[in-house]
Design a protein around this motif. Structure first.
Motif, short mmCIF file in Angstrom:
data_model
loop_
_atom_site.label_atom_id
_atom_site.label_comp_id
_atom_site.label_asym_id
_atom_site.label_seq_id
_atom_site.Cartn_x
_atom_site.Cartn_y
_atom_site.Cartn_z
N ASN A 1 0.85 -1.19 0.00
CA ASN A 1 0.00 0.00 0.00
C ASN A 1 0.88 1.24 0.00
O ASN A 1 1.74 1.41 0.86
N ASN B 1 -2.26 0.68 -11.28
CA ASN B 1 -3.63 0.52 -10.79
C ASN B 1 -3.68 0.15 -9.32
O ASN B 1 -4.73 0.26 -8.69
N GLN B 2 -2.56 -0.29 -8.77
CA GLN B 2 -2.46 -0.55 -7.34
C GLN B 2 -2.03 0.69 -6.56
O GLN B 2 -1.86 0.64 -5.34
N GLY B 3 -1.83 1.80 -7.27
CA GLY B 3 -1.36 3.01 -6.61
C GLY B 3 0.11 2.94 -6.27
O GLY B 3 0.58 3.62 -5.35
N TYR C 1 4.11 3.43 -7.52
CA TYR C 1 4.86 4.26 -8.46
C TYR C 1 5.77 3.40 -9.34
O TYR C 1 6.48 2.52 -8.86
N SER D 1 -0.93 8.14 -16.29
CA SER D 1 -1.19 7.86 -14.88
C SER D 1 -0.27 8.69 -14.01
O SER D 1 0.92 8.84 -14.33
N PHE E 1 0.96 7.79 -11.42
CA PHE E 1 1.90 6.87 -10.78
C PHE E 1 3.00 6.39 -11.72
O PHE E 1 3.91 5.68 -11.30
#
Length: 372
Positions: free
Chosen positions: A79, A112-114, A116, A132, A134
């Motif tokens: 996360n 898409n998982q946040g 970088y 994106s 990220f």
């Protein structure tokens, strides 16, 4: 007639390891990435905005990727808000060869998982249809060590998804799959990158298999000579570097014949060790498993495994023995769970030496010749 590596790998059955800080997950994250698969795992949520009743294919694809990843991917996801791998633009996950299909999918899944991502290509071009926040871009040529030193600097993890593109496009197999992987490993060790995940190829240690021979024969007309020999030579050179550094910060994913179909989900994907089994597998599943391998942490340090689809599974060579049960992983509820209990390369050599083939490629130049 035009040939591509992915289609050639389907001519015959083919079976074509890193250290990171422990990943912690919040209660919400654990719930989101649980091993349970819901009946609507692959159904993107669509809402009409009144301006159009249609949804573009790009939007459907993006929503599907998010839905698939959120529902079935893995439980130990990093996360970004919790300081794990890929949690900062200053310590991104670097994807080498992001211009290729698997590299691009890895980039999309991570973003898409946040997480970088620094997506690299030889030109440093943008690869995503929709930008994106990220994803950043950088130039990296795996055939040039200095280029890699700069591109992986500060990385919290690296995915090597590069492969030969042919002399006209900047890289034959010996330069990309062999020297390029050696350079990537050296750069990761020099820059103290905690984890390197390599996408290699099936039957890399089985030069007598029809798949190995056919791939070498046909691919030479498009990408250059001895691509399979170059891949196993690159693997061997990478392992030698990590062994000399006293590190197990690597993993090798060896997919079977590649196709562009949608993910079949973890329950229908087959992971094994020993280079025994073979079938085709979708690039999306390869990318999902590659990302899961990176985010799995120390559990996948020093491992090598083959990745195939359950459907059509067969032995790469008929005379290969059935591998012990602990080397076969199938029917898992998540991609993360598929990777539970993998043995390291060292453990397999000690416990099952009869399965190990120390083949390092035929007709390959020495590294001294290549780096001179």
């Amino acid at each position: 007639m035009k040939f591509c590596l992915s289609s050639l790998l389907l001519l015959a059955p083919l079976v074509t390891g890193y250290t990171v800080p422990p990943v912690t997950s919040s209660r919400k994250t654990k719930a989101l990435f649980s091993h349970e698969t819901t009946s609507h795992a692959f159904e993107p949520s669509i809402q009409a905005d009144g301006s159009s009743a249609a949804v573009s294919r790009r939007d459907l694809f993006s929503q599907a990727i998010v839905s698939v990843t959120a529902s079935i991917m893995f439980s130990q996801v990093a996360n970004a808000a919790e300081g794990g791998i890929g949690s900062s633009p200053d310590s991104p996950i670097v994807v080498l060869g992001a211009g290729g299909k698997v590299g691009k999918l890895c980039t999309e899944i991570l973003a898409n998982q946040g997480l970088y991502v620094r997506a690299t290509t030889r030109s440093g071009r943008s690869i995503l249809e929709k930008e994106s926040p990220f994803v950043s871009y950088a130039q990296a040529d795996v055939t040039q060590l200095e280029s890699l030193e700069n591109s992986v600097k500060g990385a919290s993890g690296v995915i090597f998804a590069a492969s030969a593109s042919g002399k006209k496009k900047g890289g034959e197999p010996v330069a990309v799959d062999y020297l390029g992987l050696y350079n990537a490993a050296k750069a990761c060790l020099d820059q103290k990158v905690s984890k390197l995940v390599v996408v290699s190829a099936a039957t890399a240690t089985r030069p007598d298999s029809l798949g190995f021979k056919a791939t070498n024969y046909f691919v030479k007309f498009v990408y250059g000579d001895r691509i399979m020999d170059s891949k196993i030579a690159g693997e061997a050179a990478m392992r030698d570097l990590y062994a000399s550094a006293g590190s197990k910060g690597y993993a090798v994913v060896r997919p079977g014949g590649l196709n562009d179909k949608k993910s079949v989900g973890p329950a229908k994907v087959h992971v094994s060790q020993g280079d025994v089994y073979a079938s085709e597998v979708s690039r999306e599943d390869v990318a999902l498993v590659t990302v899961a391998t990176l985010l799995k942490g120390a559990a996948t340090d020093g491992v090598t495994f083959e990745l195939n689809q359950e459907e059509g599974l067969a032995k790469a060579l008929k005379d290969l023995p059935d591998p012990p049960a602990e080397l076969v992983h199938a029917g898992a509820p998540s991609f993360d769970a598929l990777l539970d209990g993998l043995l390291t390369d060292e453990q397999i050599k000690k416990k099952y030496p009869s399965l190990i083939n120390d083949f390092r490629g035929d007709g390959m130049p020495s590294l001294e010749e290549l780096v001179a």
